[in-house]
Design an enzyme around this catalytic site. Structure first.
Site, PDB file in Angstrom:
ATOM      1  N   LEU A  38      -7.685 -56.516 -13.261  1.00 41.49           N
ATOM      2  CA  LEU A  38      -7.403 -54.900 -13.269  1.00 41.49           C
ATOM      3  C   LEU A  38      -8.198 -54.158 -13.679  1.00 41.49           C
ATOM      4  O   LEU A  38      -8.744 -53.891 -14.900  1.00 41.49           O
ATOM      5  CB  LEU A  38      -5.931 -54.832 -14.069  1.00 41.49           C
ATOM      6  CG  LEU A  38      -5.038 -53.490 -14.015  1.00 41.49           C
ATOM      7  CD1 LEU A  38      -4.715 -53.218 -12.452  1.00 41.49           C
ATOM      8  CD2 LEU A  38      -3.813 -53.418 -14.846  1.00 41.49           C
ATOM      9  N   ASP A  39      -8.631 -52.949 -12.986  1.00 42.06           N
ATOM     10  CA  ASP A  39      -9.267 -51.841 -13.444  1.00 42.06           C
ATOM     11  C   ASP A  39     -10.896 -52.191 -13.891  1.00 42.06           C
ATOM     12  O   ASP A  39     -11.058 -51.566 -14.743  1.00 42.06           O
ATOM     13  CB  ASP A  39      -8.589 -51.013 -14.534  1.00 42.06           C
ATOM     14  CG  ASP A  39      -7.301 -50.267 -13.766  1.00 42.06           C
ATOM     15  OD1 ASP A  39      -7.387 -50.096 -12.717  1.00 42.06           O
ATOM     16  OD2 ASP A  39      -6.251 -50.026 -14.583  1.00 42.06           O
ATOM     17  N   GLU A  40     -11.344 -53.204 -13.424  1.00 40.43           N
ATOM     18  CA  GLU A  40     -12.601 -53.749 -13.792  1.00 40.43           C
ATOM     19  C   GLU A  40     -13.694 -53.888 -12.851  1.00 40.43           C
ATOM     20  O   GLU A  40     -14.785 -54.189 -13.223  1.00 40.43           O
ATOM     21  CB  GLU A  40     -12.386 -55.144 -14.565  1.00 40.43           C
ATOM     22  CG  GLU A  40     -11.881 -54.918 -16.097  1.00 40.43           C
ATOM     23  CD  GLU A  40     -12.007 -56.303 -16.693  1.00 40.43           C
ATOM     24  OE1 GLU A  40     -12.652 -57.481 -16.218  1.00 40.43           O
ATOM     25  OE2 GLU A  40     -11.141 -56.462 -17.431  1.00 40.43           O
ATOM     26  N   GLY A  80      -5.173 -49.674 -16.635  1.00 40.88           N
ATOM     27  CA  GLY A  80      -3.631 -50.046 -16.753  1.00 40.88           C
ATOM     28  C   GLY A  80      -2.959 -48.440 -16.246  1.00 40.88           C
ATOM     29  O   GLY A  80      -3.619 -47.293 -16.141  1.00 40.88           O
TER      30      GLY A  80
END
Length: 169
Positions: free
Chosen positions: A152-154, A126
């Site tokens: 998100l961000d994975e 995040g």
């Protein structure tokens, strides 16, 4: 219905890079300095932004700059996709681009969007990565480059670097 676009390129042609930015310049600057030093195996061809802050910087590097108003995501993404197509972009780098791309956008550039995230993923995803790390008393922070996935961000991690957090920071 499903829409599939094929684009054939010369096998040895260097990849064309689009860099998406908002207003923080450090990731963009790092990419440009790597490019100038010959450490980037692709050529920046386009800068797309939801703000005009970095336009002078893009122009200084002789890169096409396109402003896209991002208040309405669907329209914004359609415009951005048209720009990427027109410039024959192969790879998209999110360099502190502070908007979340929809699954539709990500799907069209599957495994061709790289995000530069200011923490050591999977910890602290995040936009508030540094604040989260600070509040947890973390003494090592870093940066992660990863492929963008639907979450998100994975997405899969490409590279990471870390540095120590000193008390005066």
């Amino acid at each position: 219905g499903m829409e599939i676009t094929l684009r054939f390129t010369e096998p040895r042609r260097r990849q064309r890079l689009a860099i998406l930015v908002t207003r923080e310049a450090h990731c963009f600057e790092a990419l440009m300095s790597a490019w100038r030093a010959g450490r980037l195996n692709a050529d920046p061809a386009l800068v797309v932004s939801n703000r005009r802050d970095l336009e002078p910087l893009a122009r200084r590097h002789h890169l096409a700059f396109e402003f896209v108003d991002w208040r309405e995501r669907t329209a914004a993404e359609e415009k951005a996709l048209r720009l990427l197509e027109r410039q024959e972009i192969d790879l998209v780098v999110l360099a502190r681009f502070m908007k979340i791309l929809s699954p539709n956008f990500v799907w069209r550039y599957k495994n061709k969007i790289i995000n530069i995230h200011p923490s050591l993923l999977p910890s602290f995803p995040g936009p508030q990565a540094y604040r989260q790390a600070y509040e947890h008393g973390v003494k090592i922070i870093g940066v992660t480059a990863h492929f963008v996935s639907m979450h998100l961000d994975e997405g899969p991690i490409i590279a990471q670097a870390s540095f120590q957090v000193r008390p005066n920071m």
